[in-house]
Each structure stands twice: as C-alpha cells, then as structure tokens.
Design a protein around this motif. Structure first.
Motif, short mmCIF file in Angstrom:
data_model
loop_
_atom_site.label_atom_id
_atom_site.label_comp_id
_atom_site.label_asym_id
_atom_site.label_seq_id
_atom_site.Cartn_x
_atom_site.Cartn_y
_atom_site.Cartn_z
N ALA A 615 12.00 -14.14 -10.56
CA ALA A 615 11.30 -13.59 -9.55
C ALA A 615 10.84 -12.43 -9.77
N VAL A 616 11.53 -11.45 -10.84
CA VAL A 616 10.87 -10.14 -11.16
C VAL A 616 9.79 -10.41 -12.18
N GLN A 617 10.04 -11.16 -12.97
CA GLN A 617 8.77 -11.59 -14.00
C GLN A 617 7.69 -11.89 -13.38
N GLN A 618 7.83 -13.16 -12.36
CA GLN A 618 6.76 -13.45 -11.70
C GLN A 618 6.01 -12.34 -10.82
N PHE A 619 6.60 -11.63 -10.27
CA PHE A 619 6.33 -10.50 -9.37
C PHE A 619 5.34 -9.61 -10.26
N ARG A 620 5.91 -9.25 -11.58
CA ARG A 620 5.19 -8.59 -12.57
C ARG A 620 4.13 -9.22 -13.02
N ASP A 621 3.87 -10.40 -13.35
CA ASP A 621 2.90 -11.02 -13.85
C ASP A 621 1.82 -11.82 -12.94
N PHE A 622 2.02 -12.17 -11.76
CA PHE A 622 1.54 -13.11 -10.98
C PHE A 622 1.46 -12.63 -9.74
N SER A 623 1.68 -11.31 -9.27
CA SER A 623 1.38 -10.96 -7.95
C SER A 623 -0.14 -10.52 -7.49
N ASN A 624 -0.98 -10.22 -8.67
CA ASN A 624 -2.52 -10.03 -8.60
C ASN A 624 -2.40 -8.59 -7.66
N LEU A 625 -1.51 -8.09 -7.74
CA LEU A 625 -1.72 -6.79 -6.73
C LEU A 625 -2.91 -5.79 -7.45
N ASP A 626 -2.99 -5.84 -8.63
CA ASP A 626 -3.82 -4.91 -9.41
C ASP A 626 -5.24 -5.46 -9.12
N GLU A 627 -5.63 -6.73 -8.80
CA GLU A 627 -6.86 -7.31 -8.56
C GLU A 627 -7.46 -7.09 -7.39
N ILE A 628 -6.92 -6.54 -6.37
CA ILE A 628 -7.38 -6.16 -5.00
C ILE A 628 -8.22 -4.99 -5.25
N ALA A 698 -0.58 1.51 1.10
CA ALA A 698 0.81 1.41 0.57
C ALA A 698 0.74 0.36 -0.55
N LEU A 699 -0.04 -0.75 -0.55
CA LEU A 699 -0.32 -1.68 -1.60
C LEU A 699 -0.95 -0.90 -2.73
N ALA A 700 -2.00 0.03 -2.64
CA ALA A 700 -2.39 0.70 -3.67
C ALA A 700 -1.37 1.36 -4.22
N ILE A 701 -0.58 2.14 -3.80
CA ILE A 701 0.78 2.73 -4.24
C ILE A 701 1.63 1.95 -5.13
N ILE A 702 2.13 0.81 -4.46
CA ILE A 702 2.74 -0.06 -5.26
C ILE A 702 2.18 -0.93 -6.53
N ARG A 703 0.83 -1.00 -6.43
CA ARG A 703 0.08 -1.43 -7.51
C ARG A 703 0.00 -0.62 -8.50
N ASN A 704 0.29 0.65 -8.54
CA ASN A 704 0.47 1.62 -9.41
C ASN A 704 1.55 1.24 -10.44
N ASN A 705 2.76 1.17 -10.00
CA ASN A 705 4.23 1.18 -10.66
C ASN A 705 4.67 -0.12 -10.80
N TYR A 706 4.28 -1.03 -10.02
CA TYR A 706 5.21 -2.11 -9.87
C TYR A 706 5.66 -3.21 -11.16
N GLN A 707 4.76 -2.99 -12.06
CA GLN A 707 4.83 -3.60 -13.41
C GLN A 707 5.97 -2.90 -14.13
N THR A 708 5.83 -1.47 -13.99
CA THR A 708 6.72 -0.84 -14.81
C THR A 708 7.89 -0.78 -14.52
N ASN A 709 8.12 -0.52 -13.08
CA ASN A 709 9.45 -1.05 -12.33
C ASN A 709 10.03 -2.27 -12.73
N ALA A 710 9.47 -3.50 -12.66
CA ALA A 710 9.76 -4.60 -12.93
C ALA A 710 10.27 -4.71 -14.66
#
Length: 886
Positions: A615-628, A698-710
């Motif tokens: 789930a962490v890997q999927q969140f990191r790779d497929f959440s598409n938060l950086d495409e918004i 908030a989504l913009a903030i999460i988008r900044n570090n979520y992959q690093t955190n994962a």
C-alpha cells in the motif's frame, strides 16, 4: 577386684562428660531474614545442689578420700581395664589406700568381738571368784573416777548421737535424690544425644533453604526472555521510533490525501450544482425585472467564476481506494513491536526449562556435597550407649538403692538404740553419783544395777553388730570413694578428658563415604561445565587423613564454654574446606555457560505487513497527486462568485418598491426577497469555495513530500527488521551478565546464611556446659556426695563405738552395787506400818540395828524414820570398818 574395677569403669563411662563450670553463649551474626531458622538449641535449666547444711560433711568426705587415694586419674590402667587387658596388680596398686582401709576394717571386725568375748569371760569368772578375791581400789578418789568416766562417756554419747543423726540424714538425702537425679541425668544425656543427632537434620534443613535461592533465581530466569526482548527494544528504540514516525507520516499523507480528495470531489459537485442554480435564478430575475421596466442595472446580475470548469478528481480518488489498509496500521505496528519481549519469552521457554532443571541438579549436588560434612556418629553413638545403659540399669540402681537404704536404716536404728542405752545408763548413773539423795536408799542399788545392765547391753550390742557396721562402711567407702575419684575428681581436674581422647569417640569425624561418590563427582563436573577440575577436588576426595589432627575433648568443652562452634573446636575446618564448599562460581559456572548459549530467532518478525508495504508503494507510485494542477484550482477558486452584491441589489429593489405603485411595487418587493435568498446561497457557495481552497492547499502540501515519506517508511522498516536479529547477541550478553550478577548475589546471600547456620547454629554447643554441669551436679553433688557422707557418718559412729565400749564397761564397774561375803538379811517392812493410830516415835540407826539384832523386826505401832545425821554416821562407820578390814 578386677571385676569390681570393670564396673567402676562402666560408671566412669556413664559419667564421662561431666563438668561443673558455667555456660557462656555466643552471639549470632546477622543474616538475611528470609533464611532465618533459629537452629540453636536452648540450654537446659540448671539444677540445684541439694547439699544444704551437709556441704561441710561432703567436703570432709572428699578430703578423707583424697588422703586415702591421692593419685590422679589412672589413665593407662583405665584404658586397659576398658579393653579387659589390665592385671590385678595394676588395680591393686591404684587401690592401695583402700587395701589399707580393708586391713583396718578386718582388724576392727576381729578385735571387737574378741575383746567382747574376753570381757564376757572375765565377767563370769569374776563373779565366781569375787568372794575370795576383791580388786584393789584405784589410786584415784572415787569422785574423780566418776567425773572422768561421766565426762568421757557423755562426750562419746553426744558424738554418737550426732553421727547417727548425720547418718540418717545423709542416707535419706541419697535415697530422696536417687530417682529425681537419675531422671535429670537421663534428661541431660538425652538432650546431648538429641543435640548431636539433630546436627544432620539441621544441616538438611539448611540445605533445603536452597529452594529459597532457587525460587528467586527461577523468577529471574523466567523473566529472562522478556528481559532480553526489552533490551532489544531499548537498543533499537531510536530506529523503531523513526520507523513508526515515518509510517505515521505516510499513513497521514495517504489518509489525508484520500480524505481531501473526497472532500474536493464532494465540494465540486455541490459548487457546480449551486453554480447552475444561481445562473438559472439570476437569468430569470433579469428577465422579470426587464418586464417591470425597472430602472435598476441588471447587467451585473450574473456569476463571475465558472465552477463548471473545476476538473474532476475521481481518478485520483479511485487510485487511493486502498488507503483503508492503513486503518489501525500504526497501532498494529506498535503492538507487534511491543510483542517482541513475549516472542523472546516464548522462544526462551524451552531453554529456561533446561536451566531450571540445571538448578534442580545443582540443588541435589549441593545436598550431596553437604553430606560430606564431618560426622558426629561416634560421639552420638557413645552418648546413646550411655543413655541405653542408664535406662537398662536404672531399675537395678533404684532397687539396690532401696536395699541399701533399708539396710542402712536398720543399722542406723541399731546404733541409735546403742546410743540411747548408753545415754540412759549415763543419765541414771550420773544422777546417782551427783545427787545421791535424789532416790531413796533402798532404790539406789536397784538403779545402779539397772545402769550396769543398760551399759552392758549397749556394749554387748556393739560386740555383736559392730562387724556388720564396719563391713557396711567399707563397701560404701570402696564404691563411693572410687566413684568420687574416677568420676567427680577427674572431671574437676580435667583428667577425664585425656581418657576420653583415647576412646575412639571421633572415629567417624570425617566426610561420609558415599557409594556414588564418583557419580556425584561426574555429575558435578557435567553440571559445572568447566575444564577446571580444582573446583571439584574437594568433593571428589574431601578428606585428607594425613593432615587430620587429634581432637581433644577438653578443647571441645573449653571451646563450647567460650562460645566457639564445634566446627573449629573439633578442627572440622581442617577436614572440610568450607570456602570451597561455598564457592559461588563452582555452582554458577554452568548457569553462565547456558545463559550465554541462549539463542533467539527474530528474523521472522516483519515490522510492516506485506499489504502495508504494498500500500505504501502503491501510494507512492500510483496516487497521481503530483499530476493535479493545483494552480488552476486555486486561480479558479480565487475568482469572486458574483459580479454584484446581491444584498445591496436587494436593498435597491426594496427602495424601488417603495416608490413604485401597486403591483409593480409588490413585484419589486418579491424580487428583493428572492435576491436576499440568492445572497444566502452565494454565501453557502463561498463557504464551499473556501473549504475547497483549503483542501487543495492541503493536497498541494502532501504532494510535495509524500513520495519521500513513503521511501523513508519502507527504508526504516527494513532497517528495523535487519537490526532486530543483529541486536540479539548483545542483548543476550547484557542480560546474561545481569542475571549472573543477580544469581551470584542471591547465592552469596544464601551461602552467608549457610556458613552462619552450619557453624554457629547447627554446630553450636553453647548448651553443652549447662547439660554437663547438670550431670555433674546430679551425679557428684546430689548422689555421690550424700553417699560418701553416709559412710563417713557411719564410720564416725563405728569409730566412737570403741571408746563407747571402754567407758561403758568402766562406768558399769564403777557404778556396780557393792557385794559382801556375809549373807545379809533382806529388809522387811512392818505389816502394820501404815495402820492408823501408830506411834510416831523416831528411832535412831543404833536403836534400829539393836532391834534387828535381837530379831524383833515386827514391832507394831511405830514408824521408822532416819535423820540425815544417822545416814552420815552410818556412812562413816562403813568406811572405818572397811579400813580396818583392809
């Protein structure tokens, strides 16, 4: 005499360990209260010396015995007698004083009856020749002879009465003391036997206290696995905290992004619906106001922002549909981490059970080693034999004492009768001599004759019974004197201890021989698990007979008197090495080895489940938060909702309605109300806009570090899982050191107790001086003392019977009524001397004699009286005639 000496030695063995000195107690050291047993035997209550007023007589008897037998304890002779190897000459040489007393007794037995026979012969021969031959008077005057005889006989009678009283008292004292003092003696011997027999039981109870140490250490060992797990967690605590923080951040990112996207989706739908509603309502309002020919400007009555342009986030929401996996993930990880101690405890259970079995074996090994403590079997057996001999002989001793007491009472009664006969004769004879006028003259001859008979009877009883008295004296002297010399005097001087040292009392004062000694040593070696054999040398061959020193009984007693333990006074410390026996490392080296061999497999522990990692890997790779396109969102949301203020426009409508007429005014007022309603909808839309702006930011903030955190989450989880197994050896080492340190401290406390309990309690002998003092008092002071006082008093009486005989015979001869060759006519009282009316004429001695010579002895009618002058004159006439005849 040899058999007699053997019995004496038996009595000696019976009284072998007596003493008369006081008791001193040793003060116990402080030990751990958990191990308190209080094994010290309480000393017996001291018994009292019953001598009382007879103490001087006891002392005099001891002085007499010291003069009869001045030698010390016959150590060599007694040893040979106990082995039936002594000769009669040796015994006779030691009993030389009693041989002299025996000779004197034989002379006494022979001389007194012979003298009696001679005196009887002379008495009867003298009666036959008394007419032809009269003894010549003594050169001393009659009154001097009487005074000397009375004085000497009085002294003898007084001394005899005193001796009889003392004999009665000593005899009764011994008879009264026999039963209670035999009971007391048996009690004290039983106390000694009980104390000696209780030493192995005391040692066993001390060894059983190993279970206290074992239980405490078992608790420590059972907590070892959990403690190792805690140690591992403590060492990995920073890494685990980082992993948990990373997981918490990732979970927050995923769940937050999913929540914000859902809110954006919902807000988009709401805002677009309101946007459509507003456009419809505003278009209708413009149309209606246009029909009313209102002068109001309706060109700005329209929306500004076009919310139909808001992009859909449905794809992103679908991509984060897996975030439900993260629900409770953090708590699940924390639970897994906190379960590591229990996992270690479960893995250590079989190994700890092996350690517990090892402790049981160590307990058994320690008990086997304790069996090798020096034994007191020989001494205990000797005391048991003495007690058994006393129990066996007690009935006979009491019977013989009863017989002795009965015979002694009979003999004392005979001596008392003799003394009373002498006293009666003395009293009557002395009264006739001192006061001749005390009795009528016609009774004096009869009283003199009675005195003579009393003294002769007393003398005859002495001649008849004196040999029995002296035999009784010698028999009691022989046994009582030897008992005092061999038992009491030797105990006071300490010579008895030298004799005891030659009796194999300590033949078993060494380690007990075990049939399984080699097995014990092998078991010890396997348990200890060490290559150093010196630790078990003590128990493989715990005794060194070459260096075993002689044990002195006096040293044992003196040590007990000073409060020392038998462990030192009996030199057990030279036979048994207590320091090696209580060496902690010898018993714990195997435990240390086993503790270091503990092994834990934590490789199967996975900090994060596989689905969580996925789930962490999927969140990191497929959440598409950086495409918004967050900027477009924000720009669209930044545009105002309306181009005009509907509240202000409603106010204008209300003002226009007031100036308009009739129906137009009413219609304007209705439109003003709708404008205010639309204003409320605009405010609702504005709140949606602000909320959406917040979620987009908030989504913009999460988008900044979520992959690093994962990435950090996955990396920290891997690091924790790797470090878990790497930390096991260090944790085992640290915990083993702590457990061994605790085990050493617990065992040291137990061994402190063992050392104190064995040396100062189990082998304590502070009770011994009191018991021995009681035995000495019961035997020497309360039994042998009155025994010797009895024969001494009886001998005193026998000694003064000799002068009693002499002075009784002298007094009988001196006070015997005078005899004459002329046949004297008996004096007859007149028949009518007591008739009434008789004359009271007084006659003189001359007229009375004249009447008698004329044969007129029955003259009636007068009474006969003699004056003092007539008596004196008659006495003078007798003396003159006697002188003339001489």
């Amino acid at each position: 005499m040899l058999a007699l000496s053997s019995r004496t030695v038996l009595v000696l063995l019976w009284l072998a360990v007596v003493s008369s000195t006081a008791l001193t107690q040793c003060l116990p050291d402080a030990v751990d209260p958990e191990y308190q047993l209080n094994l010290i035997q309480a000393p017996a209550s001291p018994i009292k010396n019953s001598a009382g007023s007879l103490e001087p007589l006891y002392n005099f008897a001891r002085l007499f015995l010291l003069a009869v037998q001045p030698y010390g304890f016959p150590l060599d002779t007694a040893s040979r007698v106990s082995q039936n190897k002594a000769t009669s000459s040796e015994v006779m040489r030691y009993e030389a004083g009693y041989l002299v007393c025996f000779i004197l007794a034989v002379l006494y037995i022979v001389a007194i009856p012979v003298v009696g026979i001679v005196l009887v012969w002379r008495h009867f021969h003298y009666k036959k020749t008394a007419v032809e031959s009269q003894p010549s008077p003594s050169s001393l005057p009659w009154y001097q002879r009487n005074v000397i005889v009375i004085t000497c006989l009085s002294v003898v009678v007084i001394l005899l009465l005193c001796g009889v009283i003392l004999t009665f008292k000593a005899n009764n004292k011994m008879h009264q003391n026999m039963q209670p003092n035999l009971s007391s003696l048996r009690t004290d011997i039983g106390n000694i036997e009980k104390a000696l027999n209780s030493v192995p039981q005391k040692v066993d109870s001390i060894v059983d206290k190993f279970s206290v140490f074992q239980e405490e250490l078992m608790v420590e060992l059972q907590e070892t696995g959990d403690l190792i797990g805690q140690t591992i967690l403590s060492s990995l605590n920073p890494t685990i905290n980082v992993a948990i923080d990373s997981l918490r951040t990732t979970v927050q990112d995923a769940t937050g992004a999913h929540r914000h996207l859902l809110e954006v989706k919902e807000l988009t739908e709401n805002m677009q619906a309101i946007y459509t509603l507003l456009n419809t309502e505003l278009t209708g309002m413009r149309t209606r106001l246009g029909k009313l020919n209102s002068k109001l400007n309706t060109s700005t009555l329209m929306t500004d922002a076009n919310y139909d342009l808001i992009p859909s986030v449905e794809p992103e929401v679908q991509q984060l549909s897996f975030v439900s996996i993260f629900d409770g993930m953090e708590k699940q990880v924390e639970t897994l981490i906190s379960s590591i101690p229990s996992i270690c405890a479960n893995q250590s259970t079989p190994q700890i059970e092996g350690l517990l079995e090892y402790l049981n074996n160590v307990h058994s090994m320690f008990g086997n080693f304790s069996k090798q403590l020096p034994s007191l079997r020989s001494l205990s057996s000797a005391v048991s034999n003495v007690r058994a001999a006393l129990d066996k002989a007690r009935a006979d001793i009491e019977y013989y004492d009863y017989v002795r007491w009965s015979v002694s009472v009979a003999f004392c009664t005979l001596i008392l009768i003799i003394s009373l006969l002498m006293l009666a004769g003395l009293v009557i004879g002395a009264s006739l001599v001192i006061s001749p006028t005390l009795y009528p003259f016609y009774l004096q001859d009869q009283l003199r004759l009675t005195t003579v008979y009393l003294l002769y009877v007393a003398s005859g009883m002495i001649f008849v019974f004196s040999w029995l008295f002296i035999i009784m004296v010698f028999i009691n002297l022989l046994f009582g004197g030897n008992a005092d010399a061999l038992a009491c005097r030797s105990c006071t001087s300490g010579e008895i201890f030298e004799f005891l040292d030659k009796q194999a009392l300590f033949s078993s004062l060494d380690a007990e021989e075990s049939e399984d000694l080699d097995i014990v040593a092998t078991t010890a070696q396997s348990l200890i698990m060490t290559t150093d054999n010196s630790a078990t040398n003590l128990f493989t061959d715990p005794t060194d007979h070459q260096t075993k020193q002689a044990i002195k009984t006096f040293e044992i007693y003196q040590g007990c008197q000073m409060g020392r333990s038998m462990f030192y006074s009996m030199h057990m410390n030279e036979i048994f090495d207590m320091n090696k026996f209580l060496n902690e490392s010898m018993y714990l080296s195997g435990l240390d080895y086993s503790m270091l061999a503990l092994n834990f497999d934590l490789s199967s522990i996975q900090l994060f489940p596989d689905n969580a990692i996925t789930a962490v890997q999927q969140f990191r790779d497929f959440s598409n938060l950086d495409e918004i396109n967050y900027n477009n969102f924000l720009r669209l949301l930044a545009s105002p909702i309306m181009k005009t203020d509907l509240d202000a426009f409603a106010t204008q409508l209300e003002a226009a309605a007031l100036t308009a007429n009739g129906t137009i005014g009413e219609n304007l007022m209705s439109e003003a109300t709708k404008a205010r309603q639309l204003a409320n909808i605009v405010r609702l839309q504005d709140s949606y806009r602000r909320n959406m702006s917040y979620n987009i930011e908030a989504l913009a903030i999460i988008r900044n570090n979520y992959q690093t955190n994962a990435d950090n989450t996955i990396l920290s989880a891997t690091e924790v899982e790797t470090s878990l197994q790497l930390q096991v050896p260090d944790a085992v080492q640290n915990v083993s050191d702590c457990v061994m340190e605790r085990a050493t401290e617990l065992l040291r406390q137990y061994f402190v107790f063992v050392r104190y309990a064995i040396i100062d309690e189990a082998l304590d002998c502070s009770w011994l001086p009191v018991s021995l003092s009681n035995m000495y008092t019961a035997t020497c002071d309360n039994l042998i003392g009155p025994w010797n006082a009895f024969w001494l008093s009886l001998g005193w009486c026998c000694a003064f019977l000799v002068p009693g005989v002499i002075f009784s015979i002298l007094a009988a001869r001196l006070w015997k009524p005078p005899t004459s060759p002329v046949n004297r006519e008996r004096f007859n009282m007149p028949d009518d001397i007591f008739e009434k009316g008789t004359n009271t004429t007084c006659m003189t001695l001359d007229s009375l004699k004249g009447k008698r010579m004329d044969g007129d002895t029955k003259k009636s009618n007068f009474n006969i009286y003699m004056t003092l002058d007539d008596v004196i004159g008659s006495d003078k006439g007798k003396k003159e005639k006697g002188g003339f005849r001489a």
